[in-house]
Write a protein that holds these residues in place. Sequence first.
Motif, mmCIF file in Angstrom:
data_model
loop_
_atom_site.group_PDB
_atom_site.id
_atom_site.type_symbol
_atom_site.label_atom_id
_atom_site.label_comp_id
_atom_site.label_asym_id
_atom_site.label_seq_id
_atom_site.Cartn_x
_atom_site.Cartn_y
_atom_site.Cartn_z
ATOM 1 N N GLU A 84 -5.948 -9.903 -5.164
ATOM 2 C CA GLU A 84 -7.174 -10.660 -5.502
ATOM 3 C C GLU A 84 -7.502 -10.623 -6.979
ATOM 4 O OE1 GLU A 84 -10.315 -8.761 -3.094
ATOM 5 O OE2 GLU A 84 -10.557 -10.803 -2.296
ATOM 6 N N THR A 85 -7.692 -11.772 -7.589
ATOM 7 C CA THR A 85 -8.191 -11.818 -8.957
ATOM 8 C C THR A 85 -9.257 -12.902 -9.043
ATOM 9 O OG1 THR A 85 -6.614 -13.479 -9.717
ATOM 10 C CG2 THR A 85 -5.930 -11.189 -9.890
ATOM 11 N N LEU A 139 2.674 -3.548 -7.056
ATOM 12 C CA LEU A 139 2.992 -4.953 -7.277
ATOM 13 C C LEU A 139 2.078 -5.651 -8.291
ATOM 14 C CD1 LEU A 139 4.218 -5.979 -3.738
ATOM 15 C CD2 LEU A 139 5.578 -5.696 -5.816
ATOM 16 N N PRO A 140 0.766 -5.368 -8.307
ATOM 17 C CA PRO A 140 -0.046 -5.979 -9.367
ATOM 18 C C PRO A 140 0.491 -5.652 -10.767
ATOM 19 C CG PRO A 140 -1.482 -5.043 -7.712
ATOM 20 C CD PRO A 140 -0.078 -4.616 -7.360
ATOM 21 N N LEU A 152 10.236 -7.384 -7.309
ATOM 22 C CA LEU A 152 9.832 -8.739 -7.712
ATOM 23 C C LEU A 152 11.006 -9.518 -8.278
ATOM 24 C CD1 LEU A 152 6.356 -8.873 -9.519
ATOM 25 C CD2 LEU A 152 6.991 -9.691 -7.249
ATOM 26 N N ALA A 169 1.892 -10.713 -5.023
ATOM 27 C CA ALA A 169 2.064 -9.435 -5.725
ATOM 28 C C ALA A 169 0.735 -8.940 -6.285
ATOM 29 C CB ALA A 169 3.093 -9.572 -6.847
ATOM 30 N N VAL A 170 0.015 -9.800 -6.966
ATOM 31 C CA VAL A 170 -1.157 -9.313 -7.693
ATOM 32 C C VAL A 170 -2.347 -9.048 -6.782
ATOM 33 C CG1 VAL A 170 -2.258 -11.504 -8.340
ATOM 34 C CG2 VAL A 170 -2.397 -9.553 -9.880
ATOM 35 N N ALA A 215 3.504 -4.575 -11.537
ATOM 36 C CA ALA A 215 4.842 -5.156 -11.680
ATOM 37 C C ALA A 215 4.750 -6.643 -11.999
ATOM 38 C CB ALA A 215 5.643 -4.939 -10.394
ATOM 39 N N ASN A 216 3.773 -7.326 -11.417
ATOM 40 C CA ASN A 216 3.605 -8.750 -11.695
ATOM 41 C C ASN A 216 3.332 -8.987 -13.177
ATOM 42 O OD1 ASN A 216 2.978 -11.610 -11.181
ATOM 43 N ND2 ASN A 216 0.897 -10.948 -11.681
ATOM 44 N N VAL A 269 6.662 -8.349 -15.038
ATOM 45 C CA VAL A 269 7.682 -9.383 -14.875
ATOM 46 C C VAL A 269 7.221 -10.703 -15.516
ATOM 47 C CG1 VAL A 269 9.164 -10.616 -13.239
ATOM 48 C CG2 VAL A 269 8.581 -8.228 -12.826
ATOM 49 N N SER A 270 5.901 -10.954 -15.532
ATOM 50 C CA SER A 270 5.424 -12.152 -16.225
ATOM 51 C C SER A 270 5.710 -12.049 -17.726
ATOM 52 C CB SER A 270 3.930 -12.362 -15.973
ATOM 53 O OG SER A 270 3.723 -12.648 -14.601
ATOM 54 N N ARG A 330 3.909 -15.201 -6.445
ATOM 55 C CA ARG A 330 3.758 -16.376 -5.578
ATOM 56 C C ARG A 330 2.301 -16.490 -5.201
ATOM 57 N NH1 ARG A 330 8.533 -14.949 -2.066
ATOM 58 N NH2 ARG A 330 10.213 -15.711 -3.371
ATOM 59 N N SER A 385 3.363 -15.983 -13.675
ATOM 60 C CA SER A 385 4.638 -16.709 -13.573
ATOM 61 C C SER A 385 5.613 -16.024 -12.625
ATOM 62 C CB SER A 385 5.275 -16.867 -14.953
ATOM 63 O OG SER A 385 5.501 -15.602 -15.548
ATOM 64 N N SER A 386 5.478 -14.711 -12.432
ATOM 65 C CA SER A 386 6.453 -14.054 -11.571
ATOM 66 C C SER A 386 5.918 -13.839 -10.164
ATOM 67 C CB SER A 386 6.852 -12.706 -12.173
ATOM 68 O OG SER A 386 5.776 -11.797 -12.086
ATOM 69 N N SER A 405 13.406 -10.373 -5.372
ATOM 70 C CA SER A 405 12.950 -11.292 -4.330
ATOM 71 C C SER A 405 12.518 -12.645 -4.887
ATOM 72 C CB SER A 405 11.817 -10.653 -3.518
ATOM 73 O OG SER A 405 10.688 -10.462 -4.337
ATOM 74 N N HIS A 406 12.190 -12.722 -6.173
ATOM 75 C CA HIS A 406 11.745 -13.997 -6.747
ATOM 76 C C HIS A 406 12.792 -14.608 -7.665
ATOM 77 C CE1 HIS A 406 7.154 -13.183 -6.078
ATOM 78 N NE2 HIS A 406 7.872 -13.061 -4.988
ATOM 79 N N GLY A 456 -9.750 -8.204 -11.252
ATOM 80 C CA GLY A 456 -8.553 -8.049 -10.427
ATOM 81 C C GLY A 456 -8.170 -6.595 -10.268
ATOM 82 N N PRO A 457 -7.004 -6.367 -9.639
ATOM 83 C CA PRO A 457 -6.568 -4.995 -9.414
ATOM 84 C C PRO A 457 -6.124 -4.361 -10.725
ATOM 85 C CG PRO A 457 -4.899 -6.531 -8.671
ATOM 86 C CD PRO A 457 -6.066 -7.353 -9.085
ATOM 87 N N GLY A 472 -3.106 -5.911 -13.076
ATOM 88 C CA GLY A 472 -2.751 -7.255 -12.665
ATOM 89 C C GLY A 472 -3.514 -8.377 -13.356
#
Lengths: 432, 432
Positions: B295-296, A306-307, A23, B292-293, A309-310, A313-314, B152, B149-150, A26-27, A300-301, A137
């Motif tokens: 479905e929420t 990635l969830p 993340l 990344a996340v 990690a999101n 990173v947030s 897309r 925030s992190s 790539s972001h 949510g997940p 996530g």
Amino acid sequence: MTNQSVRVGLMGMGTVGTGVYRLVESHQEDLSQQTGMNIEIARILVQDKEKKRTIDVESDLFTDDPDSLLQDPEIDVIVEVMGGVERTREHILAALQQGKHVVTANKDLMAVHGGELLEEAAKNGCDLFYEASVAGGIPILRALVEGFSSDRITKMMGIVNGTSNYILTKMSQEGGNYEDVLKEAQELGYAEADPTADMGGLDAARKMSILSTLGFHVGMNLDEVDCNGMENVTLEDIEYAEQLGYTIKLIGIAKQDDNLIEVSVEPTMLKHSHPLSSVHGVFNAVYVYGEAVGETMFYGPGAGELPTANAVVSDLVTVVKNMKLGVNGRGMVAPYKEKKLKKDEEIFSKYFMRLLVDDQSGVLAQITQKLAGYDVSIEQVIQRPHHLEHKAELIIVTHQSSKKGIQEVLSELEKLEHIEEIKSYYRVENGD
Amino acid sequence: MTNQSVRVGLMGMGTVGTGVYRLVESHQEDLSQQTGMNIEIARILVQDKEKKRTIDVESDLFTDDPDSLLQDPEIDVIVEVMGGVERTREHILAALQQGKHVVTANKDLMAVHGGELLEEAAKNGCDLFYEASVAGGIPILRALVEGFSSDRITKMMGIVNGTSNYILTKMSQEGGNYEDVLKEAQELGYAEADPTADMGGLDAARKMSILSTLGFHVGMNLDEVDCNGMENVTLEDIEYAEQLGYTIKLIGIAKQDDNLIEVSVEPTMLKHSHPLSSVHGVFNAVYVYGEAVGETMFYGPGAGELPTANAVVSDLVTVVKNMKLGVNGRGMVAPYKEKKLKKDEEIFSKYFMRLLVDDQSGVLAQITQKLAGYDVSIEQVIQRPHHLEHKAELIIVTHQSSKKGIQEVLSELEKLEHIEEIKSYYRVENGD
């Protein structure tokens, strides 16, 4: 104008660590637009530097020496996704004492040492964020701390362990029994080889302890969460529940009435109309009831590269924004309320119980009399024939009863001559 | 140590204003624990100072002169819950120019003048928060801005108008037709005397424009939201949808593919398995899909005195915390992406259409040929006898097709001799 760089030390390069690296790389552009800084992963702590990785990372970023992150004055932020408790606690304390901000996904650690670590962070003017530790996530900690800052939260209910929810969903949708479904999940990699923490409720208890601390402004200890697993949920119970309009879920419940708190994790029968009852598979959800806001739910997940990690990173973005503003470590509100826990006689709920009894006259009267003796009143009784001769199955749903009353009455019922077995009992939540 | 006081000017004392006053007064201690400041409602702008109020407020707090709030240097924060657009815009601009922070619940205002007001806030180092403007009690703006925030975000779908959702739920659960259910809702006070903005989708469009601006980092204009109301949804459509496994909801959809954006509000058929399909009554929910996340979903009350007031006061808490830290107006990220909107030929979806046709051979062939000519391929066809003699009803669900193709083919079909009427057509969302 070149942006200033923030240097991150990443501790751990497993599933979540790989996601964090992905993340951030790539972001990059979005992150620097939002923070006005460049975020650079400067060093990565791993156990085995030579291990083959699924992503392409410059090999000289890897180290197996924690101090090369913790003691490096050039590293601003530690992102901890390696897991573990005691040694990890020491690492994080060291990082904070060096003035480094910390982001962690480690619920085991935060549930046990969260209070101490947050205090150390405040003392050193450091941020310590841990959004990823609860419900992967879903940004639920932010919602509690900021979104509901002006409300009084009276109830939180969470499906906060994806693995056990996956198993219960499979059992309920496909009719497999616990052992078979678990085995299949283990073969597919959805459940750990040692499933104890997931199935036994400990993982969920850790998360409920974190949620209660934030939602109720008290310092909740993990051992104050009454923890019951879902290993004994049977297909029969699931089917009976279904017939009565309920779904069985492993639910963490944190309630507050008149400043008295109860927190538990237990398999619970949820009315079909309850928003949590339709949360299936590995998904997580947290239901929050606030005096002002009423019913809300966050879905949510609960895990995954990635969830999670999101969420990490947030948090990192928030740290970096705070660095830019020079306000790290200053936004935190420490628990400020006195913690008073309910006793078992102060915890009220409806209960479901399923008994195998002798099929003869007078038995039901005997049972209902016992219940009445402990102030347990009955909402619904169903008697069904049982395949064993001269036996019947008795399903009882009670009105609101105290946990103590239910436990006492069950141990009395066990002694009755005409009761063969107490098959199961469950807390029942109607959403009222 | 005595806490410093923050003085708030409250503009408006209707439903939400009353809730804000109630929350600030009754939660004084919690608020000061969290912010380290006292929050004091110092003046209240009303139209009629003499009006009887449902709560007890010192009468000398009331004024009917906006300037006595806007020009008072002792007032730090303006909380705007009076509604209205043009005059309110002027008030808020004046407040910001005086260095006052602003919290507003005003979606009409933010959807039209949000960009300008946020710019003015930044210029003056002021906070301007508006969590309550979208989905009342659900902290969805915070989730987008901070929690993701992190990530897309590629898709947001919202049930963001409680009144129309209430009507559709009633129609679907109780089988009333639109006019009758609306009339009943008006009598109960659930729907406005003039229901146009709610039923016609404008209210939802305002919220989708705010969500798109924050989720996609572009400056979205209200007139770029393609807005279709639910006034023409019939009971027949609801029943046909049900039989195919769909629920009809008035959905705001904001999608981003390859940096091309589409935003619309339209009655949509949602697969029963979609998390939004079980959002009933006046509840709101926003479904967010991030790369990344995944479905929420965020679920809760979309309106009401205390839910909305909770969102307003939580924003106020953030303002006050920022004042304490001296960082007001510095956390905002202005839209930084170039806005490219999809053309109708770039917007793809499945569609449902219901046609009344002559019941004779060759008609279906004629229709499918037309569809093929516009690249609209068919997933499902159902033909049913119609009560009119020699007529049949034809239900078609298409595969992914362009909006342009669907519109063109529908206008072609209208001209066909054997097609009596195009009864209805809907966007279809399977959640894939």
